[in-house]
Design a protein around this motif. Structure first.
Motif, PDB file in Angstrom:
ATOM      1  N   ALA A 114      22.648  44.365  52.178  1.00  0.00           N
ATOM      2  CA  ALA A 114      22.282  44.896  50.937  1.00  0.00           C
ATOM      3  C   ALA A 114      21.181  43.984  50.170  1.00  0.00           C
ATOM      4  N   GLN A 115      21.124  42.411  50.673  1.00  0.00           N
ATOM      5  CA  GLN A 115      20.007  41.797  50.105  1.00  0.00           C
ATOM      6  C   GLN A 115      19.763  40.727  51.376  1.00  0.00           C
ATOM      7  N   GLY A 116      18.617  40.557  51.634  1.00  0.00           N
ATOM      8  CA  GLY A 116      18.491  39.576  52.650  1.00  0.00           C
ATOM      9  C   GLY A 116      17.554  40.396  53.703  1.00  0.00           C
ATOM     10  N   PRO A 117      17.249  39.580  54.810  1.00  0.00           N
ATOM     11  CA  PRO A 117      16.670  40.111  55.887  1.00  0.00           C
ATOM     12  C   PRO A 117      17.425  40.759  56.795  1.00  0.00           C
ATOM     13  N   LEU A 118      16.731  41.563  57.562  1.00  0.00           N
ATOM     14  CA  LEU A 118      17.683  42.221  58.736  1.00  0.00           C
ATOM     15  C   LEU A 118      18.429  40.992  59.673  1.00  0.00           C
ATOM     16  N   ARG A 119      19.583  41.474  60.221  1.00  0.00           N
ATOM     17  CA  ARG A 119      20.303  40.334  61.039  1.00  0.00           C
ATOM     18  C   ARG A 119      20.870  41.069  62.178  1.00  0.00           C
ATOM     19  N   LYS A 120      21.122  40.366  63.067  1.00  0.00           N
ATOM     20  CA  LYS A 120      21.683  40.871  64.387  1.00  0.00           C
ATOM     21  C   LYS A 120      22.701  39.703  65.150  1.00  0.00           C
ATOM     22  N   GLU A 146      23.808  34.602  66.272  1.00  0.00           N
ATOM     23  CA  GLU A 146      23.319  35.125  65.159  1.00  0.00           C
ATOM     24  C   GLU A 146      21.904  34.853  64.806  1.00  0.00           C
ATOM     25  N   PHE A 147      21.256  35.908  64.759  1.00  0.00           N
ATOM     26  CA  PHE A 147      19.819  35.946  64.399  1.00  0.00           C
ATOM     27  C   PHE A 147      19.579  36.570  62.895  1.00  0.00           C
ATOM     28  N   GLU A 148      18.267  36.319  62.339  1.00  0.00           N
ATOM     29  CA  GLU A 148      17.754  37.030  61.348  1.00  0.00           C
ATOM     30  C   GLU A 148      16.162  36.961  61.332  1.00  0.00           C
ATOM     31  N   LEU A 149      15.664  38.352  61.096  1.00  0.00           N
ATOM     32  CA  LEU A 149      14.409  38.586  60.908  1.00  0.00           C
ATOM     33  C   LEU A 149      13.786  37.848  60.176  1.00  0.00           C
TER      34      LEU A 149
END
Length: 79
Positions: free
Chosen positions: A11-17, A34-37
């Protein structure tokens, strides 16, 4: 088995995977990474080693098509 990947938009923040990678010949069977864009690049933000991995898919009445967008990259759901 190949790596499994789960990607979402918070909902808030960068795309994650999350990426679950098999660890052949190591002390642990899997690594959960864990990664964030960030600026069009995936940046690693955490890693945890796992002794085993399993996943469950449910068809819950509370889950609707507007909330559920399953996408597994690689791997085999039956393995």
């Amino acid at each position: 088995m190949d790596a499994l990947s789960l990607q979402w938009t918070p909902a808030q923040g960068p795309l994650r995977k999350l990426v679950f990678e098999p660890q052949s010949g190591g002390e642990y069977a899997w690594a959960r990474i864990e990664f964030e864009l960030s600026e069009s690049q995936w940046r690693e933000v955490g890693i945890e080693y796992l002794e085993e991995l399993s996943f469950t898919v449910t068809d819950d009445a509370e889950t609707t098509a507007s909330h559920a967008h399953p996408q597994l990259e690689g791997g085999d759901a039956d393995a």
